[in-house]
Scaffold this motif. Structure first.
Motif, PDB file in Angstrom:
ATOM      1  N   ALA A   5      -1.189  -0.440  -1.610  1.00 47.10           N
ATOM      2  CA  ALA A   5      -0.205   0.198  -2.378  1.00 47.10           C
ATOM      3  C   ALA A   5       0.696  -1.126  -2.743  1.00 47.10           C
ATOM      4  O   ALA A   5       0.945  -1.943  -2.347  1.00 47.10           O
ATOM      5  CB  ALA A   5       0.217   1.186  -1.757  1.00 47.10           C
ATOM      6  N   THR A   7       3.873  -3.436  -3.900  1.00 49.99           N
ATOM      7  CA  THR A   7       5.158  -3.349  -3.639  1.00 49.99           C
ATOM      8  C   THR A   7       6.521  -3.757  -4.624  1.00 49.99           C
ATOM      9  O   THR A   7       5.629  -4.337  -5.252  1.00 49.99           O
ATOM     10  CB  THR A   7       5.323  -4.862  -2.476  1.00 49.99           C
ATOM     11  OG1 THR A   7       4.304  -4.745  -1.376  1.00 49.99           O
ATOM     12  CG2 THR A   7       6.596  -5.628  -1.835  1.00 49.99           C
ATOM     13  N   CYS A  78       4.845   2.906  -4.829  1.00 47.19           N
ATOM     14  CA  CYS A  78       5.165   1.665  -4.325  1.00 47.19           C
ATOM     15  C   CYS A  78       5.639   1.734  -2.975  1.00 47.19           C
ATOM     16  O   CYS A  78       5.727   3.379  -2.638  1.00 47.19           O
ATOM     17  CB  CYS A  78       6.161   1.001  -4.223  1.00 47.19           C
ATOM     18  SG  CYS A  78       5.988   0.212  -6.352  1.00 47.19           S
ATOM     19  N   ASP A  79       5.026   1.413  -1.546  1.00 54.06           N
ATOM     20  CA  ASP A  79       5.540   1.882  -0.407  1.00 54.06           C
ATOM     21  C   ASP A  79       6.475   1.090   0.605  1.00 54.06           C
ATOM     22  O   ASP A  79       7.025   0.811   1.498  1.00 54.06           O
ATOM     23  CB  ASP A  79       4.160   1.930   0.865  1.00 54.06           C
ATOM     24  CG  ASP A  79       3.184   0.899   1.066  1.00 54.06           C
ATOM     25  OD1 ASP A  79       3.429  -0.429   0.608  1.00 54.06           O
ATOM     26  OD2 ASP A  79       2.169   0.992   1.660  1.00 54.06           O
ATOM     27  N   THR A  80       6.736  -0.290  -0.286  1.00 54.46           N
ATOM     28  CA  THR A  80       7.526  -1.273   0.054  1.00 54.46           C
ATOM     29  C   THR A  80       8.435  -1.465  -1.024  1.00 54.46           C
ATOM     30  O   THR A  80       8.334  -1.710  -2.160  1.00 54.46           O
ATOM     31  CB  THR A  80       6.922  -2.273   0.827  1.00 54.46           C
ATOM     32  OG1 THR A  80       6.217  -1.958   2.012  1.00 54.46           O
ATOM     33  CG2 THR A  80       8.089  -3.318   1.183  1.00 54.46           C
ATOM     34  N   SER A 112       9.308   8.069   0.504  1.00 48.23           N
ATOM     35  CA  SER A 112       8.413   8.243   0.647  1.00 48.23           C
ATOM     36  C   SER A 112       7.817   8.528   2.205  1.00 48.23           C
ATOM     37  O   SER A 112       8.568   7.236   3.296  1.00 48.23           O
ATOM     38  CB  SER A 112       6.826   8.527   0.248  1.00 48.23           C
ATOM     39  OG  SER A 112       6.400   9.027  -0.808  1.00 48.23           O
ATOM     40  N   ASP A 115       7.650   4.837   3.706  1.00 50.39           N
ATOM     41  CA  ASP A 115       8.152   3.415   3.338  1.00 50.39           C
ATOM     42  C   ASP A 115       9.452   3.030   3.845  1.00 50.39           C
ATOM     43  O   ASP A 115       9.799   3.096   4.964  1.00 50.39           O
ATOM     44  CB  ASP A 115       8.874   3.895   1.689  1.00 50.39           C
ATOM     45  CG  ASP A 115       8.327   4.340   0.776  1.00 50.39           C
ATOM     46  OD1 ASP A 115       7.098   4.232   0.816  1.00 50.39           O
ATOM     47  OD2 ASP A 115       8.542   5.112   0.262  1.00 50.39           O
TER      48      ASP A 115
END
Length: 210
Positions: A5, A7, A78-80, A112, A115
């Motif tokens: 994913a 950033t 994104c997850d960060t 989410s 994260d």
């Protein structure tokens, strides 16, 4: 940064852009978010708004996974999330946190479970936990169990030809050991040395002392 994913770097100024450049060079796809349409338009056209990166540097970033945008919907992927917005002095000589609170509020609909959010903006001890954390929690996700939260002070010295993002030790303080571990993993992909400290407040204070 440990997954496929992208950033998100929120704030594309003298702090966010060099971090984005270092991350892209490390092979990490970056969504660069900024509310300034002029800045984003310049970047999309391959023109640099800061002196530390030339136009060729921006063009290389665009070719290798850098996506500057004003569209907050792009944050969904994104997850960060790394907040690099300015905190100028307010009338009472403290940091003006308007951009920090706005950035945190922008992230809320796009978070989410699992994260990571990191604040890099220079501020007073307590900001990460007392200001940013409660804003993120309005997403309905718990901080720090669902959303990992950390502070890592920007240490950019604009114009310094010797020390940049990768070879300046990176201080990281998280709300829990799991937050520290996650943030350390993120920055270890970009920085040669990551120094974990006991809390966000310790990391915030380290910047003020510096």
């Amino acid at each position: 940064m440990t997954t496929s994913a992208p950033t998100a770097i929120v704030g594309l100024g003298y702090v966010g852009l060099p971090l984005a450049q270092a991350a892209v060079r490390a092979g990490i796809p970056i969504v660069g978010f900024d509310i300034n349409q002029r800045v984003v338009t310049e970047l999309q056209a391959g023109r640099s708004p800061i002196s530390d990166i030339d136009d060729a540097g921006i063009q290389a970033m665009l070719a290798n996974g850098f996506a500057p945008t004003t569209d907050a919907a792009k944050l969904d992927a994104c997850d960060t999330f790394i907040i690099c917005v300015p905190t100028p002095l307010s009338a009472d000589q403290g940091p003006d946190l308007a951009a920090v609170t706005s950035a945190a509020q922008t992230l809320v609909p796009h978070l989410s479970k699992g994260d990571l959010v990191v604040l890099e903006s220079t501020t007073y001890p307590g900001t990460t936990e007392e200001i940013v954390g409660p804003i993120l929690a309005t997403s309905g996700l718990a901080v720090p169990s669902d959303i990992k939260l950390a502070f890592s002070p920007e240490r950019v010295d604009p114009g310094n030809p010797t020390y940049g993002i990768t070879n300046t030790p990176k201080v990281v303080g998280g709300m829990t050991p799991a937050c520290v571990e996650r943030a350390t993993a993120v920055y270890s992909e970009v920085c040669n040395e990551v120094v974990a400290v006991s809390s966000p407040e310790a990391a915030e204070l380290s910047k003020l002392l510096e």
